[in-house]
Design an enzyme around this catalytic site. Structure first.
Site, PDB file in Angstrom:
ATOM      1  N   ASP A   1       1.235  -0.741  -0.217  1.00 25.95           N
ATOM      2  CA  ASP A   1       0.187   0.016   0.273  1.00 25.95           C
ATOM      3  C   ASP A   1       0.834   1.511   0.245  1.00 25.95           C
ATOM      4  O   ASP A   1       2.406   1.000  -0.238  1.00 25.95           O
ATOM      5  CB  ASP A   1      -1.155  -0.153   1.256  1.00 25.95           C
ATOM      6  CG  ASP A   1      -2.507   0.742   1.027  1.00 25.95           C
ATOM      7  OD1 ASP A   1      -3.081   0.026   0.877  1.00 25.95           O
ATOM      8  OD2 ASP A   1      -2.160   1.543   0.741  1.00 25.95           O
TER       9      ASP A   1
ATOM     10  N   LYS B   1      -1.138   1.814   6.713  1.00 27.94           N
ATOM     11  CA  LYS B   1      -2.008   0.405   6.716  1.00 27.94           C
ATOM     12  C   LYS B   1      -1.091  -0.947   6.756  1.00 27.94           C
ATOM     13  O   LYS B   1      -0.973  -1.505   7.657  1.00 27.94           O
ATOM     14  CB  LYS B   1      -2.662   0.551   5.633  1.00 27.94           C
ATOM     15  CG  LYS B   1      -3.569   1.474   5.625  1.00 27.94           C
ATOM     16  CD  LYS B   1      -4.676   1.198   4.040  1.00 27.94           C
ATOM     17  CE  LYS B   1      -5.945   2.712   4.444  1.00 27.94           C
ATOM     18  NZ  LYS B   1      -6.971   1.684   3.318  1.00 27.94           N
TER      19      LYS B   1
ATOM     20  N   THR C   1     -10.750   1.793  -7.081  1.00 28.19           N
ATOM     21  CA  THR C   1     -11.981   2.324  -8.674  1.00 28.19           C
ATOM     22  C   THR C   1     -13.035   3.664  -7.849  1.00 28.19           C
ATOM     23  O   THR C   1     -14.151   3.615  -8.532  1.00 28.19           O
ATOM     24  CB  THR C   1     -11.975   1.699  -9.495  1.00 28.19           C
ATOM     25  OG1 THR C   1     -13.180   0.461  -8.721  1.00 28.19           O
ATOM     26  CG2 THR C   1     -10.474   0.849  -9.990  1.00 28.19           C
TER      27      THR C   1
ATOM     28  N   GLU D   1     -19.836  -5.683   2.598  1.00 30.52           N
ATOM     29  CA  GLU D   1     -19.046  -4.582   3.336  1.00 30.52           C
ATOM     30  C   GLU D   1     -20.381  -5.720   5.026  1.00 30.52           C
ATOM     31  O   GLU D   1     -21.066  -5.064   4.947  1.00 30.52           O
ATOM     32  CB  GLU D   1     -18.869  -2.946   3.471  1.00 30.52           C
ATOM     33  CG  GLU D   1     -18.008  -3.235   2.674  1.00 30.52           C
ATOM     34  CD  GLU D   1     -17.591  -1.502   2.812  1.00 30.52           C
ATOM     35  OE1 GLU D   1     -17.979  -0.881   3.583  1.00 30.52           O
ATOM     36  OE2 GLU D   1     -16.391  -1.246   1.566  1.00 30.52           O
TER      37      GLU D   1
ATOM     38  N   HIS E   1     -28.685  -5.021  -8.467  1.00 30.59           N
ATOM     39  CA  HIS E   1     -28.568  -5.035  -7.260  1.00 30.59           C
ATOM     40  C   HIS E   1     -29.840  -3.927  -6.629  1.00 30.59           C
ATOM     41  O   HIS E   1     -30.863  -3.625  -6.294  1.00 30.59           O
ATOM     42  CB  HIS E   1     -27.875  -5.347  -6.781  1.00 30.59           C
ATOM     43  CG  HIS E   1     -26.708  -6.580  -6.521  1.00 30.59           C
ATOM     44  ND1 HIS E   1     -25.566  -6.858  -6.235  1.00 30.59           N
ATOM     45  CD2 HIS E   1     -27.528  -7.609  -7.198  1.00 30.59           C
ATOM     46  CE1 HIS E   1     -25.532  -8.418  -6.291  1.00 30.59           C
ATOM     47  NE2 HIS E   1     -25.980  -8.867  -6.962  1.00 30.59           N
TER      48      HIS E   1
ATOM     49  N   TYR F   1     -35.941 -17.101 -16.252  1.00 29.80           N
ATOM     50  CA  TYR F   1     -36.863 -16.160 -17.185  1.00 29.80           C
ATOM     51  C   TYR F   1     -36.775 -15.309 -17.299  1.00 29.80           C
ATOM     52  O   TYR F   1     -36.925 -14.685 -15.961  1.00 29.80           O
ATOM     53  CB  TYR F   1     -38.519 -17.676 -16.284  1.00 29.80           C
ATOM     54  CG  TYR F   1     -39.003 -17.300 -17.430  1.00 29.80           C
ATOM     55  CD1 TYR F   1     -39.253 -19.019 -18.422  1.00 29.80           C
ATOM     56  CD2 TYR F   1     -40.255 -17.002 -18.001  1.00 29.80           C
ATOM     57  CE1 TYR F   1     -39.668 -19.430 -19.576  1.00 29.80           C
ATOM     58  CE2 TYR F   1     -40.727 -17.188 -18.794  1.00 29.80           C
ATOM     59  CZ  TYR F   1     -40.926 -18.094 -19.850  1.00 29.80           C
ATOM     60  OH  TYR F   1     -41.614 -18.529 -20.253  1.00 29.80           O
ATOM     61  N   TYR F   2     -37.137 -14.814 -19.111  1.00 27.04           N
ATOM     62  CA  TYR F   2     -37.023 -13.491 -18.909  1.00 27.04           C
ATOM     63  C   TYR F   2     -35.988 -13.010 -19.400  1.00 27.04           C
ATOM     64  O   TYR F   2     -35.670 -11.710 -18.972  1.00 27.04           O
ATOM     65  CB  TYR F   2     -37.766 -12.462 -17.843  1.00 27.04           C
ATOM     66  CG  TYR F   2     -39.600 -13.372 -17.997  1.00 27.04           C
ATOM     67  CD1 TYR F   2     -40.422 -13.545 -19.611  1.00 27.04           C
ATOM     68  CD2 TYR F   2     -39.769 -12.908 -17.006  1.00 27.04           C
ATOM     69  CE1 TYR F   2     -41.327 -13.470 -19.319  1.00 27.04           C
ATOM     70  CE2 TYR F   2     -41.772 -13.286 -16.699  1.00 27.04           C
ATOM     71  CZ  TYR F   2     -41.828 -13.535 -17.930  1.00 27.04           C
ATOM     72  OH  TYR F   2     -42.966 -13.870 -18.230  1.00 27.04           O
TER      73      TYR F   2
ATOM     74  N   CYS G   1     -50.779  -8.956 -21.677  1.00 25.74           N
ATOM     75  CA  CYS G   1     -50.966  -8.980 -20.022  1.00 25.74           C
ATOM     76  C   CYS G   1     -49.809  -7.918 -19.644  1.00 25.74           C
ATOM     77  O   CYS G   1     -49.796  -7.200 -19.026  1.00 25.74           O
ATOM     78  CB  CYS G   1     -50.592 -10.416 -19.811  1.00 25.74           C
ATOM     79  SG  CYS G   1     -52.004 -10.938 -19.141  1.00 25.74           S
TER      80      CYS G   1
ATOM     81  N   LYS H   1     -45.767 -13.634 -28.941  1.00 23.20           N
ATOM     82  CA  LYS H   1     -44.547 -14.670 -29.015  1.00 23.20           C
ATOM     83  C   LYS H   1     -44.857 -16.472 -29.672  1.00 23.20           C
ATOM     84  O   LYS H   1     -45.984 -16.476 -30.012  1.00 23.20           O
ATOM     85  CB  LYS H   1     -44.616 -14.481 -27.566  1.00 23.20           C
ATOM     86  CG  LYS H   1     -45.630 -15.807 -26.499  1.00 23.20           C
ATOM     87  CD  LYS H   1     -45.519 -16.321 -25.285  1.00 23.20           C
ATOM     88  CE  LYS H   1     -46.878 -16.364 -24.649  1.00 23.20           C
ATOM     89  NZ  LYS H   1     -46.303 -16.797 -23.016  1.00 23.20           N
TER      90      LYS H   1
HETATM   91  N1  LIG Z   1     -15.601  -2.205  -0.196  1.00 21.74           N
HETATM   92  C1  LIG Z   1     -16.572  -3.228  -1.162  1.00 21.74           C
HETATM   93  O1  LIG Z   1     -17.369  -3.953  -0.694  1.00 21.74           O
HETATM   94  C2  LIG Z   1     -16.029  -3.845  -2.223  1.00 21.74           C
HETATM   95  C3  LIG Z   1     -16.417  -4.775  -2.653  1.00 21.74           C
HETATM   96  C4  LIG Z   1     -15.950  -5.196  -3.907  1.00 21.74           C
HETATM   97  C5  LIG Z   1     -14.922  -4.630  -4.837  1.00 21.74           C
HETATM   98  N2  LIG Z   1     -14.919  -3.486  -4.399  1.00 21.74           N
HETATM   99  C6  LIG Z   1     -14.262  -2.438  -5.001  1.00 21.74           C
HETATM  100  O2  LIG Z   1     -12.019  -3.292  -4.630  1.00 21.74           O
HETATM  101  C7  LIG Z   1     -11.794  -2.259  -5.397  1.00 21.74           C
HETATM  102  C8  LIG Z   1     -11.118  -1.644  -3.237  1.00 21.74           C
HETATM  103  O3  LIG Z   1     -12.081  -1.227  -2.673  1.00 21.74           O
HETATM  104  P1  LIG Z   1     -11.733  -1.114  -0.920  1.00 21.74           P
HETATM  105  O4  LIG Z   1     -13.066  -0.422  -0.845  1.00 21.74           O
HETATM  106  O5  LIG Z   1     -10.360  -1.528  -1.017  1.00 21.74           O
HETATM  107  O6  LIG Z   1     -10.739   0.468  -1.387  1.00 21.74           O
HETATM  108  P2  LIG Z   1     -10.096   1.566  -0.462  1.00 21.74           P
HETATM  109  O7  LIG Z   1     -10.494   2.590  -0.728  1.00 21.74           O
HETATM  110  O8  LIG Z   1     -10.795   0.394   0.427  1.00 21.74           O
HETATM  111  O9  LIG Z   1      -8.625   0.677  -0.322  1.00 21.74           O
HETATM  112  C9  LIG Z   1      -7.822   0.687  -1.071  1.00 21.74           C
HETATM  113  C10 LIG Z   1      -7.120   0.946  -1.471  1.00 21.74           C
HETATM  114  O10 LIG Z   1      -5.113   1.344  -2.475  1.00 21.74           O
HETATM  115  C11 LIG Z   1      -4.459   1.862  -1.669  1.00 21.74           C
HETATM  116  N3  LIG Z   1      -4.209   2.449  -2.853  1.00 21.74           N
HETATM  117  C12 LIG Z   1      -4.233   3.626  -3.769  1.00 21.74           C
HETATM  118  N4  LIG Z   1      -3.521   3.509  -4.615  1.00 21.74           N
HETATM  119  C13 LIG Z   1      -2.050   2.699  -4.426  1.00 21.74           C
HETATM  120  C14 LIG Z   1      -1.135   1.986  -5.072  1.00 21.74           C
HETATM  121  N5  LIG Z   1      -0.422   3.136  -5.917  1.00 21.74           N
HETATM  122  N6  LIG Z   1      -0.718   0.794  -4.540  1.00 21.74           N
HETATM  123  C15 LIG Z   1      -1.038   0.566  -3.504  1.00 21.74           C
HETATM  124  N7  LIG Z   1      -2.571   0.944  -2.800  1.00 21.74           N
HETATM  125  C16 LIG Z   1      -2.392   1.747  -3.186  1.00 21.74           C
HETATM  126  C17 LIG Z   1      -5.257   3.107  -0.896  1.00 21.74           C
HETATM  127  O11 LIG Z   1      -4.280   3.839  -0.214  1.00 21.74           O
HETATM  128  C18 LIG Z   1      -6.016   2.025  -0.277  1.00 21.74           C
HETATM  129  O12 LIG Z   1      -5.806   1.360   0.907  1.00 21.74           O
HETATM  130  C19 LIG Z   1     -12.323  -0.841  -5.250  1.00 21.74           C
HETATM  131  O13 LIG Z   1     -12.644  -1.127  -7.022  1.00 21.74           O
HETATM  132  C20 LIG Z   1     -14.446  -1.089  -5.117  1.00 21.74           C
HETATM  133  O14 LIG Z   1     -14.991  -0.707  -5.901  1.00 21.74           O
HETATM  134  C21 LIG Z   1     -14.892  -3.315  -3.293  1.00 21.74           C
END
Ligand SMILES: NC(=O)c1ccc[n+]([C@@H]2O[C@H](COP(=O)([O-])OP(=O)(O)OC[C@H]3O[C@@H](n4cnc5c(N)ncnc54)[C@H](O)[C@@H]3O)[C@@H](O)[C@H]2O)c1
Length: 435
Positions: free
Chosen positions: A30, A35, A86, A160, A216, A255-256, A267, A323
């Protein structure tokens, strides 16, 4: 396996803990020193049931460590999982800056690495992102995709609040790649999980998370709109939705769920309009429900637009009822389509074994008399006649006999509006409306 995980946020923290618990040696990476030092002190970076315990235990076992040194982490591992954020930009686009920054890190590190490396993107990314990621790695490192490294999309489905449980009980494990060897190697990481592992194309895997989450959100909004209507009528909305969910044939089922043509019939359009009007009279706003009819019309317009290229040709319709297996023409989207095309001057022929004009009665007859009064002049009595008289064939319902007809056609374009049969998809001159 030696694995490096980029991003120690929600997804990354769960991933390092659970992968280590399953016997792998994991290095977290990270940009946040806080962290990294949390992990190196055996502490989780997030608040989530069970994860503190897992990280503590696996740290003591020596299976988990963390670093800010991406080069060390990449050269010391064979597989890397990308779980950086992202987020959305202020205009709603996906901000992929962190992802591409990591891609540049890989380019730097792979310059100095000799072995094959697998990069699995677990972050939520848009279709096309893996290719851009790989291009950055190639341009920065001088190494070649699928020779020195491979890229895999492996979307995360955890929620989460129940993240550890979700990690061990995913609905499925999805792996998208253009490199079977890399996809299979990644699949090994998840072999203990009680879920089907699906290996597919990169694009399919990349769009899946968006399809899931949009659905969802749609489910929640639909249930809320139904709840709002029920509340206004003093009806128990929870009982309504509980019963709704008990129908596993049409409601909670595949289905659908097939991309294809517009719905119609006596309908769906009528009852949808009925509920919309009821909501309107109750002063309940239902924008999700109201948008359904609009999107249905757009599907018909999409077909009309596509047929523009065949203006001087004779269009042969296989089916006109709403259909297969019925002669019901009421609100058939094919009737609307044909009526519009006739109005635009198209030459049209139709075959539908179920529609015998002399036998049509009641509202069904009234409907077609109002929309296409001279239908009898357009009908062919068999498929041979239709094929002979038409330049382009259009499938509008899933009558089984049409499969053979389509297979026997040579040198004539076929436009399938309903995904008649999987086997036709690769036929020359075949066009599907949304596949
Ligand atoms: N949180 C969820 O419930 C969840 C579920 C499924 C998918 N996602 C997806 O997973 C991805 C991560 O989500 P998250 O909630 O864990 O994000 P987050 O913001 O909690 O964590 C992202 C981490 O990436 C680190 N980071 C940023 N740039 C970096 C780099 N260049 N090198 C190393 N680390 C770097 C940040 O410091 C941070 O700790 C996202 O695309 C999110 O959409 C999240």
């Amino acid at each position: 396996m030696n694995i490096s995980v980029f991003g120690l946020g929600y997804v990354g923290c769960i991933s390092i803990g659970c992968l280590a618990k399953n016997g792998h040696t994991v290095t977290g990476v990270d940009v946040s020193e806080t962290k990294v030092s949390q992990i190196n002190s055996g502490k989780a970076t997030i608040i989530e049931k069970d994860i503190d315990l897992i990280i503590g235990e696996q740290h003591r076992n020596g299976r988990i460590s963390a670093t800010t040194d991406f080069k060390k982490a990449i050269t010391g591992s064979e597989v890397s999982i990308i779980a950086v954020g992202t987020p959305s930009t202020p205009h709603g686009h996906l901000n992929l800056d962190y992802i591409f920054k990591v891609a540049a890190n890989f380019g730097e590190a792979l310059k100095e690495k000799s072995g094959f490396h697998i990069i699995a993107i677990r972050s939520t990314i848009l279709p096309g992102t893996c290719d851009k990621f790989a291009k950055i790695v190639e341009d920065t490192s001088g190494k070649k995709r699928n020779i020195d490294f491979a890229i895999v999309d492996n979307p995360e489905f955890l929620r989460e609040g129940t993240a550890v449980h979700d990690y061990y009980h995913p609905p499925l494990t999805l792996i998208g790649s253009d490199n079977t060897q890399a996809a299979e190697k990644l699949a090994e990481l998840y072999k203990e999980l009680p879920a089907e592992i699906i290996i597919t194309d990169l694009g399919v895997a990349e769009i899946m998370k968006y399809v899931n989450n949009t659905f969802h959100a749609l489910k929640i909004s639909f249930a809320n709109e139904i709840g709002n209507i029920c509340k206004a009528l003093d009806i128990n909305s929870h009982e309504v939705m509980d019963i709704f969910c008990k129908d596993k044939q049409l409601n909670i089922s595949p289905y659908y769920f097939k991309p294809g043509f517009a719905y119609g019939g006596s309908c769906l359009p009528k009852d949808l309009k009925g509920l919309q009007t009821l909501a309107h009279d109750l002063y309940v706003q239902v924008p999700v429900i109201e948008s359904i009819d609009k999107t249905n019309h757009l599907q018909i317009e999409r077909a009309i637009e596509y047929f523009g290229q065949y203006k001087s040709k004779t269009l042969g319709f296989l089916g006109i009822s709403f259909k297969a297996g019925t002669d019901d023409l009421r609100n058939s989207p094919s009737v609307t389509l044909i009526e519009t095309l006739l109005g635009k001057g198209f030459d049209i022929k139709i075959y539908d074994r179920n529609v015998q004009l002399s036998r049509l009665t009641g509202t069904n007859k009234e409907y077609i008399d109002n929309h296409i009064p001279h239908l009898s002049n357009l009908m062919c009595s068999n498929t041979d006649e239709l094929v002979e008289k038409s330049d382009v064939l259009i499938v509008t319902n899933k009558e089984k006999e049409f499969i053979e007809v389509i297979n026997s056609i040579e040198n004539k374009p076929v436009v399938d509006l309903v995904y008649l049969d999987k086997s036709l998809v690769n036929k020359e001159g075949y066009y599907g409306i949304n596949w």
